[in-house]
Design an enzyme around this catalytic site. Structure first.
Site, PDB file in Angstrom:
ATOM      1  N   SER A  19       0.670  -1.411   0.020  1.00 48.96           N
ATOM      2  CA  SER A  19       0.025   0.071  -0.187  1.00 48.96           C
ATOM      3  C   SER A  19       0.875   1.206  -0.025  1.00 48.96           C
ATOM      4  O   SER A  19       0.260   2.416  -0.242  1.00 48.96           O
ATOM      5  CB  SER A  19      -1.033  -0.092   1.174  1.00 48.96           C
ATOM      6  OG  SER A  19      -0.189  -0.077   2.421  1.00 48.96           O
ATOM      7  N   GLY A  21       5.144   2.987   0.126  1.00 46.55           N
ATOM      8  CA  GLY A  21       6.619   2.885   0.327  1.00 46.55           C
ATOM      9  C   GLY A  21       7.305   1.868  -0.527  1.00 46.55           C
ATOM     10  O   GLY A  21       6.973   1.520  -1.719  1.00 46.55           O
ATOM     11  N   LYS A  43      -4.409  -2.268   6.265  1.00 49.35           N
ATOM     12  CA  LYS A  43      -5.664  -1.076   6.286  1.00 49.35           C
ATOM     13  C   LYS A  43      -6.260  -0.738   4.893  1.00 49.35           C
ATOM     14  O   LYS A  43      -5.392  -0.593   4.132  1.00 49.35           O
ATOM     15  CB  LYS A  43      -5.038  -0.010   7.039  1.00 49.35           C
ATOM     16  CG  LYS A  43      -4.475  -0.309   8.543  1.00 49.35           C
ATOM     17  CD  LYS A  43      -3.869   0.963   9.211  1.00 49.35           C
ATOM     18  CE  LYS A  43      -3.389   0.750  10.439  1.00 49.35           C
ATOM     19  NZ  LYS A  43      -2.750   2.048  11.178  1.00 49.35           N
ATOM     20  N   ASP A  58      -3.465  -9.807   6.564  1.00 55.19           N
ATOM     21  CA  ASP A  58      -2.655  -9.514   7.889  1.00 55.19           C
ATOM     22  C   ASP A  58      -1.654 -10.697   8.101  1.00 55.19           C
ATOM     23  O   ASP A  58      -2.123 -11.927   8.363  1.00 55.19           O
ATOM     24  CB  ASP A  58      -3.704  -9.570   9.044  1.00 55.19           C
ATOM     25  CG  ASP A  58      -3.000  -9.282  10.303  1.00 55.19           C
ATOM     26  OD1 ASP A  58      -1.994  -9.226  10.621  1.00 55.19           O
ATOM     27  OD2 ASP A  58      -3.749  -8.813  11.310  1.00 55.19           O
ATOM     28  N   SER A 136      14.920  -7.622   3.716  1.00 55.65           N
ATOM     29  CA  SER A 136      15.754  -7.599   4.920  1.00 55.65           C
ATOM     30  C   SER A 136      16.352  -6.308   5.128  1.00 55.65           C
ATOM     31  O   SER A 136      15.553  -5.316   4.876  1.00 55.65           O
ATOM     32  CB  SER A 136      16.886  -8.462   4.701  1.00 55.65           C
ATOM     33  OG  SER A 136      17.809  -8.517   5.998  1.00 55.65           O
ATOM     34  N   TYR A 150      14.767  -4.848  16.194  1.00 59.02           N
ATOM     35  CA  TYR A 150      14.399  -4.572  14.970  1.00 59.02           C
ATOM     36  C   TYR A 150      15.689  -5.348  14.207  1.00 59.02           C
ATOM     37  O   TYR A 150      15.351  -6.215  13.305  1.00 59.02           O
ATOM     38  CB  TYR A 150      14.379  -3.184  14.441  1.00 59.02           C
ATOM     39  CG  TYR A 150      14.302  -3.181  12.829  1.00 59.02           C
ATOM     40  CD1 TYR A 150      13.130  -3.151  12.289  1.00 59.02           C
ATOM     41  CD2 TYR A 150      15.373  -2.806  12.004  1.00 59.02           C
ATOM     42  CE1 TYR A 150      12.907  -3.368  10.674  1.00 59.02           C
ATOM     43  CE2 TYR A 150      15.232  -2.770  10.787  1.00 59.02           C
ATOM     44  CZ  TYR A 150      14.113  -2.806  10.239  1.00 59.02           C
ATOM     45  OH  TYR A 150      14.107  -2.790   8.659  1.00 59.02           O
ATOM     46  N   ALA A 152      17.380  -7.771  15.412  1.00 58.07           N
ATOM     47  CA  ALA A 152      17.289  -9.089  15.688  1.00 58.07           C
ATOM     48  C   ALA A 152      16.469  -9.652  14.446  1.00 58.07           C
ATOM     49  O   ALA A 152      16.552 -10.871  14.282  1.00 58.07           O
ATOM     50  CB  ALA A 152      16.859  -9.298  17.117  1.00 58.07           C
ATOM     51  N   LYS A 154      16.065  -8.888  11.791  1.00 60.43           N
ATOM     52  CA  LYS A 154      16.249  -9.051  10.244  1.00 60.43           C
ATOM     53  C   LYS A 154      17.356 -10.047  10.238  1.00 60.43           C
ATOM     54  O   LYS A 154      17.608 -10.745   9.284  1.00 60.43           O
ATOM     55  CB  LYS A 154      17.103  -7.601   9.998  1.00 60.43           C
ATOM     56  CG  LYS A 154      15.733  -6.685   9.732  1.00 60.43           C
ATOM     57  CD  LYS A 154      14.764  -7.239   8.717  1.00 60.43           C
ATOM     58  CE  LYS A 154      13.513  -6.179   8.400  1.00 60.43           C
ATOM     59  NZ  LYS A 154      12.669  -6.451   7.442  1.00 60.43           N
ATOM     60  N   THR A 185      10.539   6.640   3.302  1.00 56.88           N
ATOM     61  CA  THR A 185       8.923   5.943   3.461  1.00 56.88           C
ATOM     62  C   THR A 185       8.331   6.549   4.637  1.00 56.88           C
ATOM     63  O   THR A 185       8.992   7.560   5.108  1.00 56.88           O
ATOM     64  CB  THR A 185       8.903   4.648   3.716  1.00 56.88           C
ATOM     65  OG1 THR A 185       9.747   4.312   5.116  1.00 56.88           O
ATOM     66  CG2 THR A 185       9.876   3.550   2.815  1.00 56.88           C
TER      67      THR A 185
END
Length: 273
Positions: A19, A21, A43, A58, A136, A150, A152, A154, A185
């Site tokens: 949706s 980025g 969303k 989701d 990644s 975060y 961790a 990746k 983004t």
């Protein structure tokens, strides 16, 4: 889901988090390259990109993932490419996030990608072909203070999909990794913050947040990363990892060739630690 015919002569791509980025840019790039593209959203959208067939999904729910994949298979009979893009960020000291917050982050960034991969692999094995391209991060290669969880997710993604790649090559399937650095983004809307902030980390955390905001002003565009996603999808001799953007390439080289102590010192200096 937008109307679709029941067959296709074009390769079929499924892009999660399409949706906005990187996901939206990747969906557009694939569509322009001749793919029939299905993009997922969590969303409801206010604006729909032309040529992309959208469906709700989701990635934290098994039934939602299964339903989305089945919709694509019913419409086309195949899935040639999965782009695992859906994800969220987190800026916090490692001690500042509860285990519940850590679980929520892993649920999207890692387990969401695993759910999607497991849902498409049976069809790809039947086809004896397919490609899974995972968004990644360069933070899956280096440590990042105040992004420990975060990073961790990746690092875990890198380990999981590198292992999976070895397992599925015999079926004509590849699982690949795209590693961008910071990308322009909707940053504030996709980043979580600590759910139990501690005064001990406030100054350093605030400085880390300010550094990220500064870097984001000159970060790579989503379209830059999307072109690397397209290359990974189409490369006749694919590599396991693709860095996206000049910063990611430079950091990856430094991590490989600069002595660990020097890299550590430089990282701490940049963050004012």
């Amino acid at each position: 889901m937008t109307p679709a015919s029941t067959s296709t002569s074009r390769p079929v791509a499924l892009v999660t988090g399409a949706s906005s980025g990187i996901g939206e840019a990747s969906a557009r790039a694939l569509q322009a390259a001749g793919y029939r593209v299905f993009g997922t959203y969590r969303k409801p959208l206010t604006q729909w990109a032309g040529g992309i067939e959208y469906l709700a999904c989701d990635v934290t729910r098994d039934e939602s993932v299964s339903a989305a994949v089945q919709q694509v298979l019913q419409a086309t009979g195949r899935i040639d490419l999965l782009v695992n893009n859906a994800g969220i960020g987190l800026i916090a000291g490692a001690e500042e996030s509860s285990v519940e917050q850590a679980r929520a982050l892993f649920e999207v960034n890692l387990f969401g990608a695993i759910r999607m991969a497991q849902a498409v692999l049976p069809a790809m094995r039947r086809q004896r072909s397919g490609r899974i391209v995972n968004l990644s991060s360069i933070l899956g290669v280096i440590p990042s203070p105040y992004s420990a969880l975060y990073s961790a997710t990746k690092h875990a993604m890198e380990g999981y999909f590198e292992s999976l790649d070895h397992e599925v090559r015999g079926f004509g399937i590849r699982a690949l990794l795209v590693e961008p650095a910071y990308t322009r983004t909707s940053f504030e809307g996709n980043v979580l913050h600590a759910d139990r902030k501690l005064d001990a980390y406030q100054a350093a955390r605030t400085q880390a947040e300010a550094l990220v905001r500064t870097v984001m002003q000159q970060a790579d565009t989503p379209e830059t990363v999307a072109q690397v996603v397209l290359r990974a999808a189409q490369d006749p001799k694919p590599r396991l990892r693709y860095t996206a953007g000049s910063v990611a390439r430079r950091v990856s080289l430094l991590r490989r060739f600069v002595p660990a102590a020097a890299f550590d010192k430089s990282l701490r200096q940049q963050l004012g630690l």
